[in-house]
Enzyme design. Structure first.
Site, PDB file in Angstrom:
ATOM      1  N   ARG A 180      49.610  40.381  37.743  1.00  0.00           N
ATOM      2  CA  ARG A 180      48.684  41.484  37.457  1.00  0.00           C
ATOM      3  C   ARG A 180      48.150  42.027  38.784  1.00  0.00           C
ATOM      4  NH1 ARG A 180      43.143  42.095  36.338  1.00  0.00           N
ATOM      5  NH2 ARG A 180      42.657  43.562  34.644  1.00  0.00           N
ATOM      6  N   LYS A 207      41.130  39.824  44.890  1.00  0.00           N
ATOM      7  CA  LYS A 207      39.983  39.032  44.459  1.00  0.00           C
ATOM      8  C   LYS A 207      39.228  38.431  45.640  1.00  0.00           C
ATOM      9  CE  LYS A 207      41.285  38.072  39.713  1.00  0.00           C
ATOM     10  NZ  LYS A 207      41.783  37.081  38.734  1.00  0.00           N
TER      11      LYS A 207
END
Length: 262
Positions: free
Chosen positions: A240, A205
């Site tokens: 995840r 991210k």
């Protein structure tokens, strides 16, 4: 949880995938040690454009259907649309991963409850196009916790048993990098306050961009590994990730450290 994005604009560089490619990738993730596969047909990265339910379903359903009988681990459908979730659950998915935490589609909780599925409630504010406009907090940890309590209440009011609910603090969603780091550092407080299993998704991210030396998303796995380790040591039960084979090693080592703490 292995990430399988069947979108033409995946921010992490995996797409676009044909259904056959996606099936092979899911099977490879399972072989690499994934315990869950999260299949998504719409990018919800900051600034992303929305996708219609028909287009989203056309991307994910062939993959879920083709994995029937071939995949031995559970499938999660990454969607905030109740109609897509309903069709995916009917096709073989067992978990709904709703990035909106039931905010975008009022019928989602009812669909999940009626199908007897599990539900991941992620924290965010606003829509992907404008989420950073909402990234203002006095105390990000207490506010995320309070807002996730509200999401849990919505889900249980719709008939989803609390035992089937997992919460995700939403790293990178409606949060500036400092907010994501603070949430990651104080995960035990969130877990204690909510008393639900935590899913954490730091993989590649943008809040990791500076730590990764400004590298693009596909080249942030080392920074991701540090965040994954921190999340596991702080008690996260589901991580995840994109790079399953590598992150399985990271998770297992972090779990061994956590176990050794007593």
């Amino acid at each position: 949880m292995g990430i399988l994005n069947v979108t033409p604009d995946s921010f992490a560089g995996a797409g676009p995938l044909t259904p056959a490619d996606a099936v092979e990738l899911a099977l490879r993730m399972e072989g690499d040690g994934a315990d869950l596969i999260d299949i998504g047909g719409e990018s919800t990265r900051p600034g992303a454009d929305p996708v219609g339910a028909g287009d989203e379903a056309a991307r994910v359903l062939p993959v879920i259907e083709a994995l029937e009988g071939r995949l031995s681990i559970p499938i999660s459908i990454d969607t905030y649309k109740s109609s897509v979730a309903d069709r995916a659950l009917a096709a073989g998915a067992g978990i709904v991963n709703d990035v909106s935490g039931l905010l975008y589609d009022a019928a989602m909780g009812t669909v999940v409850a009626s199908r007897g599925a599990a539900l991941v409630l992620m924290h965010t504010r606003g829509r992907p196009k404008s989420m950073y406009n909402e990234a203002f907090y006095t105390d990000v940890v207490s506010e995320v916790t309070l807002e996730l309590k509200d999401r849990i209440a919505r889900a249980t009011a719709a008939g989803v048993p609390a035992a089937r609910i997992v919460v995700d603090p939403g790293l990178g969603f409606a949060k500036q990098p400092e907010h994501s780091y603070r949430v990651l550092a104080r995960l035990p407080e969130i877990a204690a306050a909510l008393d639900r299993p935590l899913l954490v998704g730091p993989s590649r991210k943008s809040f990791l961009r500076d730590a990764a030396g400004g590298r693009a998303a596909p080249d942030r796995d080392w920074a991701s590994a540090a965040a994954v380790t921190s999340a596991v040591l702080s008690g996260a039960q589901i991580i995840r990730v994109h790079a399953v084979a590598q992150m399985v090693q990271v998770v297992r080592a972090a779990e061994a450290i956590r176990a050794a703490q007593g």
